[in-house]
Structure formats: C-alpha cells, structure tokens
Design a protein around this motif. Structure first.
Motif, PDB file in Angstrom:
ATOM      1  N   TRP A 150      -1.101  15.435  -4.879  1.00 52.41           N
ATOM      2  CA  TRP A 150      -0.773  14.407  -3.888  1.00 52.41           C
ATOM      3  C   TRP A 150       0.719  14.139  -3.823  1.00 52.41           C
ATOM      4  O   TRP A 150       1.402  14.145  -4.835  1.00 52.41           O
ATOM      5  N   THR A 151       1.191  13.871  -2.616  1.00 53.88           N
ATOM      6  CA  THR A 151       2.573  13.480  -2.369  1.00 53.88           C
ATOM      7  C   THR A 151       2.565  12.144  -1.640  1.00 53.88           C
ATOM      8  O   THR A 151       1.867  11.992  -0.629  1.00 53.88           O
ATOM      9  N   THR A 152       3.335  11.197  -2.128  1.00 51.86           N
ATOM     10  CA  THR A 152       3.453   9.894  -1.461  1.00 51.86           C
ATOM     11  C   THR A 152       4.446  10.020  -0.315  1.00 51.86           C
ATOM     12  O   THR A 152       5.594  10.398  -0.522  1.00 51.86           O
ATOM     13  N   VAL A 153       4.004   9.714   0.903  1.00 51.14           N
ATOM     14  CA  VAL A 153       4.883   9.798   2.076  1.00 51.14           C
ATOM     15  C   VAL A 153       5.305   8.420   2.576  1.00 51.14           C
ATOM     16  O   VAL A 153       6.298   8.302   3.296  1.00 51.14           O
ATOM     17  N   VAL A 154       4.561   7.385   2.228  1.00 52.64           N
ATOM     18  CA  VAL A 154       4.892   6.018   2.635  1.00 52.64           C
ATOM     19  C   VAL A 154       4.578   5.072   1.486  1.00 52.64           C
ATOM     20  O   VAL A 154       3.497   5.161   0.887  1.00 52.64           O
ATOM     21  N   THR A 155       5.509   4.189   1.190  1.00 47.74           N
ATOM     22  CA  THR A 155       5.270   3.097   0.248  1.00 47.74           C
ATOM     23  C   THR A 155       5.695   1.809   0.928  1.00 47.74           C
ATOM     24  O   THR A 155       6.857   1.665   1.325  1.00 47.74           O
ATOM     25  N   VAL A 156       4.753   0.905   1.099  1.00 46.43           N
ATOM     26  CA  VAL A 156       5.041  -0.418   1.656  1.00 46.43           C
ATOM     27  C   VAL A 156       4.927  -1.398   0.496  1.00 46.43           C
ATOM     28  O   VAL A 156       3.830  -1.645  -0.007  1.00 46.43           O
ATOM     29  N   ASP A 157       6.067  -1.917   0.042  1.00 46.09           N
ATOM     30  CA  ASP A 157       6.083  -2.811  -1.110  1.00 46.09           C
ATOM     31  C   ASP A 157       5.641  -4.222  -0.766  1.00 46.09           C
ATOM     32  O   ASP A 157       5.118  -4.935  -1.621  1.00 46.09           O
ATOM     33  N   VAL A 212      -5.579  12.731   3.713  1.00 46.21           N
ATOM     34  CA  VAL A 212      -4.700  11.567   3.798  1.00 46.21           C
ATOM     35  C   VAL A 212      -5.395  10.435   3.052  1.00 46.21           C
ATOM     36  O   VAL A 212      -6.564  10.134   3.311  1.00 46.21           O
ATOM     37  N   LYS A 213      -4.677   9.824   2.127  1.00 45.53           N
ATOM     38  CA  LYS A 213      -5.248   8.741   1.323  1.00 45.53           C
ATOM     39  C   LYS A 213      -4.396   7.490   1.489  1.00 45.53           C
ATOM     40  O   LYS A 213      -3.165   7.550   1.434  1.00 45.53           O
ATOM     41  N   ILE A 214      -5.057   6.352   1.704  1.00 39.05           N
ATOM     42  CA  ILE A 214      -4.390   5.054   1.781  1.00 39.05           C
ATOM     43  C   ILE A 214      -4.866   4.247   0.579  1.00 39.05           C
ATOM     44  O   ILE A 214      -6.076   4.040   0.405  1.00 39.05           O
ATOM     45  N   TYR A 227       0.824  -1.205   0.000  1.00 40.49           N
ATOM     46  CA  TYR A 227       0.000   0.000   0.000  1.00 40.49           C
ATOM     47  C   TYR A 227       0.857   1.253   0.000  1.00 40.49           C
ATOM     48  O   TYR A 227       2.060   1.203   0.247  1.00 40.49           O
ATOM     49  N   GLN A 228       0.201   2.366  -0.300  1.00 46.36           N
ATOM     50  CA  GLN A 228       0.830   3.675  -0.257  1.00 46.36           C
ATOM     51  C   GLN A 228      -0.013   4.594   0.603  1.00 46.36           C
ATOM     52  O   GLN A 228      -1.247   4.449   0.659  1.00 46.36           O
ATOM     53  N   ILE A 229       0.648   5.547   1.241  1.00 47.52           N
ATOM     54  CA  ILE A 229      -0.046   6.618   1.953  1.00 47.52           C
ATOM     55  C   ILE A 229       0.352   7.917   1.278  1.00 47.52           C
ATOM     56  O   ILE A 229       1.540   8.205   1.120  1.00 47.52           O
ATOM     57  N   LEU A 230      -0.659   8.664   0.842  1.00 47.46           N
ATOM     58  CA  LEU A 230      -0.450   9.922   0.151  1.00 47.46           C
ATOM     59  C   LEU A 230      -1.096  11.040   0.954  1.00 47.46           C
ATOM     60  O   LEU A 230      -2.086  10.811   1.662  1.00 47.46           O
ATOM     61  N   VAL A 231      -0.564  12.245   0.830  1.00 54.43           N
ATOM     62  CA  VAL A 231      -1.130  13.403   1.525  1.00 54.43           C
ATOM     63  C   VAL A 231      -1.297  14.549   0.539  1.00 54.43           C
ATOM     64  O   VAL A 231      -0.613  14.622  -0.487  1.00 54.43           O
ATOM     65  N   SER A 232      -2.227  15.459   0.878  1.00 59.47           N
ATOM     66  CA  SER A 232      -2.490  16.615   0.033  1.00 59.47           C
ATOM     67  C   SER A 232      -3.026  17.750   0.891  1.00 59.47           C
ATOM     68  O   SER A 232      -3.768  17.517   1.848  1.00 59.47           O
ATOM     69  N   GLU A 233      -2.674  18.978   0.538  1.00 58.65           N
ATOM     70  CA  GLU A 233      -3.252  20.139   1.210  1.00 58.65           C
ATOM     71  C   GLU A 233      -4.581  20.521   0.596  1.00 58.65           C
ATOM     72  O   GLU A 233      -5.448  21.073   1.266  1.00 58.65           O
ATOM     73  N   ASN A 234      -4.789  20.225  -0.713  1.00 59.51           N
ATOM     74  CA  ASN A 234      -5.985  20.688  -1.414  1.00 59.51           C
ATOM     75  C   ASN A 234      -6.867  19.567  -1.964  1.00 59.51           C
ATOM     76  O   ASN A 234      -7.906  19.847  -2.562  1.00 59.51           O
ATOM     77  N   GLY A 235      -6.470  18.324  -1.822  1.00 60.75           N
ATOM     78  CA  GLY A 235      -7.262  17.207  -2.336  1.00 60.75           C
ATOM     79  C   GLY A 235      -7.044  16.941  -3.812  1.00 60.75           C
ATOM     80  O   GLY A 235      -7.688  16.064  -4.387  1.00 60.75           O
ATOM     81  N   GLU A 236      -6.130  17.663  -4.440  1.00 65.05           N
ATOM     82  CA  GLU A 236      -5.848  17.479  -5.869  1.00 65.05           C
ATOM     83  C   GLU A 236      -4.389  17.126  -6.140  1.00 65.05           C
ATOM     84  O   GLU A 236      -4.096  16.303  -6.990  1.00 65.05           O
TER      85      GLU A 236
END
Length: 188
Positions: A135-142, A167-169, A124-133
């Motif tokens: 996105w920056t990936t902050v965690v990648t679990v391969d 925050v998106k998973i 999985y990946q965890i992505l973050v955004s200030e505006n919902g459009e």
C-alpha cells in the motif's frame, strides 16, 4: 504532485478550505476555482470490503452511485461503534476498500458523507495498491474541520496519478456525530 482537497455541497457547488489558495487549512470555505473536473466513477459497481458493519449500514451503498447529496436518501455504510476512543490503534481502525477490478490510472477520490453529514471521519488516509498487499498513502487528512460540524459536503481528494486496483479509505480519527452511539465511521 501536491494533494489538494475540496468539498462539494448538496447543490453540487465546489469549495476549498481558504480563499482559493492551496494549501490553506482551518479557515472558512470559499468557492473553488474553475477547471477541476471529476472523472469517471471507477468504483461504480465494484467489489467492496469493509472492516466491520453495524447501525443498519450496507457496504454496497458505497459503490452504487447513489448518495445523500444527489437525492439517494440515507443509504450508507456504517462501521461498528466504539464508546472508548476516537483514535484507535492502527490495527483497530475502521476502513473501506474498493477493488476496481483491474489496475487503472487514478488521480482523485471523492468521498461522500451520509445524508446528514454525521459520523464522517475527522481525520483519514487514502491508500492505493496494485496487488492488495503493498500500500501507498496518497492522501492524509490530519483534520477535517467540517466533520465536527456534520457538514453535508463531499470531499474531493486529488493527487499525482498512480496505478492502482485497490483503493482504501482508513478513518484515523472517528467522530461521534453528536449521537449516543459513540465513535463511528460512516460513508455514502
């Protein structure tokens, strides 16, 4: 600035992959060192969006503060199931997105499996955004070895502090949990 991940079992004990060293992957679990604290739950009561829902799942269980590891029963969100593939194309991946209501400084995301540990994503990946459009990936679990074992362990993901409202998973590889429903993504 390095990402680390640790697991919290049903008794609240913390573990990292390896023998207390980060990073160390695909080895046995060992107790985590002292000093890592879990901060305030910004997701509590937040607005949540999901890619799909099925199998008796409820997206609001993702932000109610209750989960199977703290006695919350089998409250969970469940994506639709797919019999064909564990690793769908990017457009077909299942995800959950939490709107924290305002931009906050965050440096950790704790992700809980359902009470049985089943259907937690193998990658999985965890992505973050200030505006919902944007996105920056902050965690990648391969590869989450514990997912294939249906481990009843929360996953703590730490990273360098970022500002985000969303925050998106995203499940990049789903598991079949040993059941007859195919590949599903479930969280508590």
């Amino acid at each position: 600035g390095k990402s680390i991940q640790y697991f919290i079992d049903q008794y609240g004990e913390k573990y990292i992959p390896g023998e207390g060293k980060v990073p160390a992957y695909n080895v046995t679990l060992a107790p985590i060192y002292e000093g890592v604290e879990i901060s305030e739950n910004y997701a509590l009561g937040a607005e949540v969006s999901v890619s799909s829902t099925s199998h008796g799942g409820n997206k609001n269980t993702l932000v109610d503060g209750s989960h199977g590891l703290n006695g919350g029963g089998d409250d969970r969100w469940s994506s639709k199931f797919n019999y064909d593939t564990a690793t769908p194309d990017e457009a077909e991946r299942e995800w959950v997105m939490i709107d924290l209501g305002e931009v906050k400084s965050i440096s950790q995301v704790v992700v809980y499996p359902r009470i049985y540990g089943s259907y937690f994503p193998e990658a999985y990946q965890i992505l973050v955004s200030e505006n919902g459009e944007d996105w920056t990936t902050v965690v990648t679990v391969d590869y989450d070895e514990q997912a294939s074992k249906n481990a009843k362990l929360a996953r703590w993901n730490g990273f360098e502090s970022v500002y985000a409202q969303y925050v998106k998973i995203v499940a990049t590889t789903r598991t079949n949990g040993g059941g007859s429903y195919g590949y599903i993504f479930q969280l508590s």
